[in-house]
Design a protein around this motif. Structure first.
Motif, PDB file in Angstrom:
ATOM      1  N   ASN A 119      -6.142  12.284  18.465  1.00 17.39           N
ATOM      2  CA  ASN A 119      -5.559  13.499  19.038  1.00 17.39           C
ATOM      3  C   ASN A 119      -6.154  14.777  18.470  1.00 17.39           C
ATOM      4  OD1 ASN A 119      -4.566  13.429  16.453  1.00 17.39           O
ATOM      5  ND2 ASN A 119      -2.429  13.066  17.054  1.00 17.39           N
ATOM      6  N   GLY A 120      -7.303  14.674  17.847  1.00 22.83           N
ATOM      7  CA  GLY A 120      -7.942  15.855  17.285  1.00 22.83           C
ATOM      8  C   GLY A 120      -7.370  16.289  15.956  1.00 22.83           C
ATOM      9  N   LYS A 121      -6.403  15.543  15.417  1.00 22.82           N
ATOM     10  CA  LYS A 121      -5.776  15.914  14.147  1.00 22.82           C
ATOM     11  C   LYS A 121      -6.101  14.924  13.036  1.00 22.82           C
ATOM     12  CE  LYS A 121      -1.860  18.073  16.540  1.00 22.82           C
ATOM     13  NZ  LYS A 121      -0.384  18.083  16.740  1.00 22.82           N
ATOM     14  N   HIS A 122      -6.882  13.904  13.368  1.00 20.91           N
ATOM     15  CA  HIS A 122      -7.212  12.874  12.395  1.00 20.91           C
ATOM     16  C   HIS A 122      -8.718  12.746  12.264  1.00 20.91           C
ATOM     17  CE1 HIS A 122      -3.272  10.744  13.912  1.00 20.91           C
ATOM     18  NE2 HIS A 122      -3.032  11.835  13.211  1.00 20.91           N
ATOM     19  N   SER A 123      -9.212  12.663  11.056  1.00 16.91           N
ATOM     20  CA  SER A 123     -10.634  12.382  10.894  1.00 16.91           C
ATOM     21  C   SER A 123     -10.889  10.928  11.266  1.00 16.91           C
ATOM     22  CB  SER A 123     -11.075  12.640   9.455  1.00 16.91           C
ATOM     23  OG  SER A 123     -10.613  11.621   8.587  1.00 16.91           O
TER      24      SER A 123
ATOM     25  N   GLY B 117       0.804  -1.206   0.000  1.00 18.34           N
ATOM     26  CA  GLY B 117       0.000   0.000   0.000  1.00 18.34           C
ATOM     27  C   GLY B 117       0.838   1.256   0.000  1.00 18.34           C
ATOM     28  N   ILE B 118       0.179   2.395  -0.167  1.00 16.79           N
ATOM     29  CA  ILE B 118       0.837   3.701  -0.194  1.00 16.79           C
ATOM     30  C   ILE B 118       0.097   4.641   0.745  1.00 16.79           C
ATOM     31  CG2 ILE B 118       1.532   5.666  -1.625  1.00 16.79           C
ATOM     32  CD1 ILE B 118       1.423   3.738  -4.048  1.00 16.79           C
ATOM     33  N   PHE B 119       0.841   5.322   1.603  1.00 16.96           N
ATOM     34  CA  PHE B 119       0.277   6.289   2.546  1.00 16.96           C
ATOM     35  C   PHE B 119       0.388   7.681   1.949  1.00 16.96           C
ATOM     36  CE2 PHE B 119       1.034   9.357   6.002  1.00 16.96           C
ATOM     37  CZ  PHE B 119      -0.079   9.151   6.790  1.00 16.96           C
ATOM     38  N   ASP B 120      -0.762   8.367   1.832  1.00 18.60           N
ATOM     39  CA  ASP B 120      -0.753   9.699   1.217  1.00 18.60           C
ATOM     40  C   ASP B 120      -1.652  10.663   1.981  1.00 18.60           C
ATOM     41  OD1 ASP B 120       0.073  11.593  -0.598  1.00 18.60           O
ATOM     42  OD2 ASP B 120      -1.459  11.095  -2.088  1.00 18.60           O
ATOM     43  N   TYR B 121      -1.581  10.623   3.316  1.00 18.42           N
ATOM     44  CA  TYR B 121      -2.298  11.576   4.147  1.00 18.42           C
ATOM     45  C   TYR B 121      -1.418  12.796   4.390  1.00 18.42           C
ATOM     46  CZ  TYR B 121      -5.677   7.913   5.618  1.00 18.42           C
ATOM     47  OH  TYR B 121      -6.644   6.940   5.662  1.00 18.42           O
ATOM     48  N   GLY B 122      -1.990  13.975   4.272  1.00 17.44           N
ATOM     49  CA  GLY B 122      -1.239  15.194   4.550  1.00 17.44           C
ATOM     50  C   GLY B 122      -0.030  15.320   3.648  1.00 17.44           C
ATOM     51  N   ALA B 123       1.093  15.729   4.228  1.00 21.06           N
ATOM     52  CA  ALA B 123       2.326  15.859   3.447  1.00 21.06           C
ATOM     53  C   ALA B 123       2.887  14.503   3.059  1.00 21.06           C
ATOM     54  CB  ALA B 123       3.370  16.648   4.245  1.00 21.06           C
ATOM     55  N   ALA B 124       2.554  13.461   3.816  1.00 18.55           N
ATOM     56  CA  ALA B 124       2.991  12.084   3.538  1.00 18.55           C
ATOM     57  C   ALA B 124       4.499  11.964   3.450  1.00 18.55           C
ATOM     58  CB  ALA B 124       2.328  11.556   2.270  1.00 18.55           C
ATOM     59  N   THR B 125       5.223  12.750   4.265  1.00 13.79           N
ATOM     60  CA  THR B 125       6.676  12.618   4.332  1.00 13.79           C
ATOM     61  C   THR B 125       7.037  11.428   5.214  1.00 13.79           C
ATOM     62  OG1 THR B 125       6.674  14.232   6.135  1.00 13.79           O
ATOM     63  CG2 THR B 125       7.165  15.056   3.927  1.00 13.79           C
ATOM     64  N   HIS B 126       8.287  11.067   5.173  1.00 15.39           N
ATOM     65  CA  HIS B 126       8.751   9.910   5.926  1.00 15.39           C
ATOM     66  C   HIS B 126       8.461  10.081   7.418  1.00 15.39           C
ATOM     67  CE1 HIS B 126      11.282   6.426   6.811  1.00 15.39           C
ATOM     68  NE2 HIS B 126      11.716   7.107   7.844  1.00 15.39           N
TER      69      HIS B 126
ATOM     70  N   THR C 128      -7.011  11.015   1.337  1.00 12.75           N
ATOM     71  CA  THR C 128      -8.129  11.762   1.894  1.00 12.75           C
ATOM     72  C   THR C 128      -8.659  12.715   0.828  1.00 12.75           C
ATOM     73  OG1 THR C 128      -6.524  13.305   2.866  1.00 12.75           O
ATOM     74  CG2 THR C 128      -7.422  11.616   4.304  1.00 12.75           C
ATOM     75  N   THR C 129      -9.822  13.266   1.069  1.00 12.36           N
ATOM     76  CA  THR C 129     -10.452  14.126   0.057  1.00 12.36           C
ATOM     77  C   THR C 129      -9.694  15.425  -0.167  1.00 12.36           C
ATOM     78  OG1 THR C 129     -11.909  14.979   1.787  1.00 12.36           O
ATOM     79  CG2 THR C 129     -12.755  13.180   0.422  1.00 12.36           C
ATOM     80  N   THR C 130      -8.968  15.904   0.872  1.00  6.24           N
ATOM     81  CA  THR C 130      -8.084  17.059   0.722  1.00  6.24           C
ATOM     82  C   THR C 130      -6.782  16.728   1.448  1.00  6.24           C
ATOM     83  OG1 THR C 130      -8.651  18.229   2.777  1.00  6.24           O
ATOM     84  CG2 THR C 130     -10.121  18.540   0.879  1.00  6.24           C
ATOM     85  N   ARG C 131      -5.811  17.629   1.383  1.00  3.13           N
ATOM     86  CA  ARG C 131      -4.541  17.384   2.066  1.00  3.13           C
ATOM     87  C   ARG C 131      -4.653  17.579   3.571  1.00  3.13           C
ATOM     88  NH1 ARG C 131      -2.498  14.169  -1.050  1.00  3.13           N
ATOM     89  NH2 ARG C 131      -0.655  14.240   0.284  1.00  3.13           N
ATOM     90  N   ASN C 132      -5.737  18.135   4.032  1.00  3.64           N
ATOM     91  CA  ASN C 132      -5.956  18.304   5.459  1.00  3.64           C
ATOM     92  C   ASN C 132      -6.261  16.946   6.075  1.00  3.64           C
ATOM     93  OD1 ASN C 132      -7.090  18.837   8.031  1.00  3.64           O
ATOM     94  ND2 ASN C 132      -7.686  20.892   7.374  1.00  3.64           N
ATOM     95  N   THR C 133      -5.565  16.580   7.135  1.00  2.00           N
ATOM     96  CA  THR C 133      -5.745  15.265   7.733  1.00  2.00           C
ATOM     97  C   THR C 133      -7.068  15.127   8.489  1.00  2.00           C
ATOM     98  OG1 THR C 133      -4.475  15.960   9.675  1.00  2.00           O
ATOM     99  CG2 THR C 133      -3.283  14.832   7.912  1.00  2.00           C
ATOM    100  N   LEU C 134      -7.787  16.229   8.641  1.00  2.00           N
ATOM    101  CA  LEU C 134      -9.123  16.145   9.232  1.00  2.00           C
ATOM    102  C   LEU C 134     -10.189  15.859   8.171  1.00  2.00           C
ATOM    103  CD1 LEU C 134      -9.029  19.059  11.840  1.00  2.00           C
ATOM    104  CD2 LEU C 134      -9.225  16.619  12.326  1.00  2.00           C
ATOM    105  N   SER C 135      -9.784  15.822   6.920  1.00  2.00           N
ATOM    106  CA  SER C 135     -10.753  15.540   5.862  1.00  2.00           C
ATOM    107  C   SER C 135     -11.044  14.042   5.807  1.00  2.00           C
ATOM    108  CB  SER C 135     -10.223  16.035   4.510  1.00  2.00           C
ATOM    109  OG  SER C 135      -9.005  15.402   4.180  1.00  2.00           O
ATOM    110  N   GLU C 136     -12.095  13.694   5.114  1.00  2.00           N
ATOM    111  CA  GLU C 136     -12.564  12.310   5.110  1.00  2.00           C
ATOM    112  C   GLU C 136     -11.650  11.400   4.295  1.00  2.00           C
ATOM    113  OE1 GLU C 136     -15.336  11.294   6.994  1.00  2.00           O
ATOM    114  OE2 GLU C 136     -14.835  13.299   7.730  1.00  2.00           O
ATOM    115  N   ALA C 137     -11.656  10.131   4.668  1.00  2.00           N
ATOM    116  CA  ALA C 137     -10.861   9.137   3.948  1.00  2.00           C
ATOM    117  C   ALA C 137     -11.375   8.970   2.526  1.00  2.00           C
ATOM    118  CB  ALA C 137     -10.913   7.806   4.681  1.00  2.00           C
TER     119      ALA C 137
END
Length: 571
Positions: A479-483, A457-466, A528-537
């Motif tokens: 923690n309030g930062k994840h949808s 698989g590939i992780f592409d949430y937010g900036a998706a840096t290492h 996610t639908t946007t680069r914001n990690t609070l956006s939906e999967a």
């Protein structure tokens, strides 16, 4: 661990025994009671009940002792008292990544002793409240990352929320292992008088500890998944190929140390022979730094006798003095009778029948190389072709010191300036080189080796840096930062794999599309639908053949890195 002065806990003994093994916890003693005393043979321990998580926590369990540069061994016996496993053990001495830039900016060693110690072979166990021998729960063993130079199993590293999210039916073990020169000093002197790859031997010893003792905590030693991120995932790879891929036979074990493995950003730095000029140079530099080159005694006994803080300070300075993105103290190849017998790409090419473990789940992040790339050139705007070529060649030579001029040009051709953005050409090229050679392709190769028994698989949430993926499964994941949907989509897939070796059995959500095995040519993209990690999967299936890097497919790049150039790349 502190000694308990009261023995009132004895009444809380766990007596439940299941009539048949079950992968899930279907019967427990009262979850409101403290955990039972665990007899490890060499010590007796008791953890505590964390009522917030409804879990038993056991912190700072000593699993091994070791003399400097030697293999780990079972700790001395201390069974006359019961130790209170309620505090994390000291972390291992930390080293660092190389940080010398293209401009030659000297690194500044930030050395703080803190809770670091050479006596650091401790692990932690999290188990659902009420679990005991006979519960037969799936077991997850976490190996921390940090480039074999940093990291720990201390505060914030627990999987309490992960266990709860999975339905409260997993036992998790987090281990520490020696780092930097304490865990990965090579050279002929170390081979003659010590143990090569001592940090990997620590991990293997911890896995043997799990086989021997985890049932006492409610875990099933026949259902063990090992998981790590970055160097932790590199460690997973090294345990997969350890002892020529047959650790059970090499160690004379009754059963394998683990059945499944997860590699999140599999880290594969340059692997060289233990007595190569590079390994010998690192050994001699350490000896010289601490004054052992001019000692009246031989260098190895001198290094053994050197104060631990002095040795750690030397390891930190020497590792930071390396080029940005280079790791000094890493696993080395030992030869036919050693722990690591050949380069990883060669051992993986032998296929799953010659590997430890039966199932594999591999994930790489979308932007693996960014944080390891020389930031001094990030905003460089030069368009001078000669200068761009010089930048690239110098940085590449620092990352791969065995490369010839012809090999540098071969890499340059794979990552041409014409396919890079106008701004930051060299930065983007080097970032992709680091990503492909060190993280992405090793993850692909491992999945390919397991074939139909692997998922990729590939992780592409937010900036998706290492490393940005770790916050989604370790520590306070809520923690309030994840949808909610993004959290459950990603972490739930891991939870399902740990429980059943199949990420499609996600206990948290059914939002993910069907994830076929690696031979299907498909991967699951966690988006996610946007680069914001609070956006939906917004997970989706992508064709492996459609993933492009610098003008060619990702698999073409990976074939390049395990081709002829792999010898001097140390892959």
């Amino acid at each position: 661990m502190q000694i308990i002065t009261s023995l009132a806990f004895v009444a809380a003994l766990c007596s439940t025994v299941f009539t048949a093994p079950s992968p899930l916890l279907s019967k427990r003693t009262s979850p409101n009671e403290p955990p039972p005393v665990i007899d490890l043979g060499y010590a007796r321990i008791q953890g505590y009940l964390n009522s917030t998580d409804s879990q038993y926590w056991y912190k700072g369990i000593r699993y091994a002792s070791a003399d400097r540069f030697q293999a780990p061994r079972t700790p001395a016996q201390h069974t006359s008292v019961v130790y209170n496993a309620t505090a994390y053990g000291p972390i291992c001495w930390q080293a660092a990544e190389g940080s010398t830039t293209l401009e030659g900016k000297p690194p500044v060693a930030n050395f703080t002793i803190g809770a670091q110690s050479e006596d650091c072979l401790y692990l932690n166990v999290n188990a659902p409240a009420g679990s005991c021998e006979g519960s037969n729960l799936p077991v997850l063993v976490w190996i921390h990352g940090g480039g074999y130079a940093a990291g720990s199993a201390a505060k914030g590293s627990d999987f309490a929320s992960f266990i709860t999210n999975a339905g409260g039916n997993i036992v998790v073990v987090e281990i520490q292992y020696r780092l930097g020169p304490f865990g990965f000093l090579a050279g002929q002197e170390t081979a003659d008088f010590g143990a090569l790859n001592a940090g990997l031997l620590d991990q293997q010893f911890a896995l043997q500890w799990v086989q021997q003792h985890i049932s006492k905590f409610g875990g099933n030693p026949s259902h063990v998944t090992i998981w790590g991120e970055s160097a932790g995932a590199g460690s997973v790879l090294n345990q997969i190929i350890a002892n020529g891929g047959n650790t059970q036979k090499a160690l004379g074990l009754k059963q394998p140390l683990f059945q499944a493995a997860i590699g999140s950003s599999v880290f594969l730095p340059t692997q060289v022979s233990y007595n190569s000029p590079i390994a010998e140079g690192i050994y001699q530099s350490l000896a010289a730094f601490v004054g052992c080159s001019n000692s009246s005694q031989a260098s190895f006994p001198c290094l053994q006798a050197t104060d631990a803080a002095t040795l750690a300070y030397a390891g930190l300075n020497l590792s930071e003095a390396a080029p940005t993105g280079y790791w000094t103290y890493v696993p080395v190849i030992e030869g036919d009778s050693g722990f690591l017998q050949k380069r990883a790409s060669l051992l993986l090419d032998q296929g799953s029948k010659n590997l430890n473990g039966q199932k594999f789940l591999g994930i790489n992040n979308q932007d693996e190389g960014y944080i390891f790339t020389d930031m001094s050139i990030k905003n460089d705007t030069t368009t001078n072709q000669t200068q761009l070529s010089s930048q690239f060649n110098k940085l590449l030579a620092g990352l791969f010191p065995l490369f010839t001029a012809e090999q540098i040009q071969a890499v340059a051709s794979q990552y041409p300036v014409s396919d890079a953005p106008t701004t930051g050409n060299t930065f983007t090229r080097i970032s992709n080189v680091i990503a492909d050679s060190t993280f992405v392709c090793p993850t692909y190769w491992t999945a390919e080796a397991f074939g139909s028994n692997a998922y990729k698989g590939i992780f592409d949430y937010g900036a998706a840096t290492h490393g940005s993926d770790v916050a989604w499964y370790q520590g306070m994941i809520w923690n309030g930062k994840h949808s909610v949907t993004a959290e459950n989509s990603f972490a739930g897939a891991f939870e399902g794999f740990v429980q059943s070796y199949n990420p499609n059995n996600n206990p948290a959500t059914n939002i993910n599309p069907y994830w076929a095995d690696f031979t299907s040519g498909e991967q699951l993209l966690f988006n996610t639908t946007t680069r914001n990690t609070l956006s939906e999967a917004d997970p989706s299936i992508v064709k492996t053949s459609s993933i492009m890097v610098f003008g060619t497919t990702q698999m073409t790049k990976c074939d390049f890195w395990r081709g002829k150039i792999s010898v001097n790349a140390g892959l």
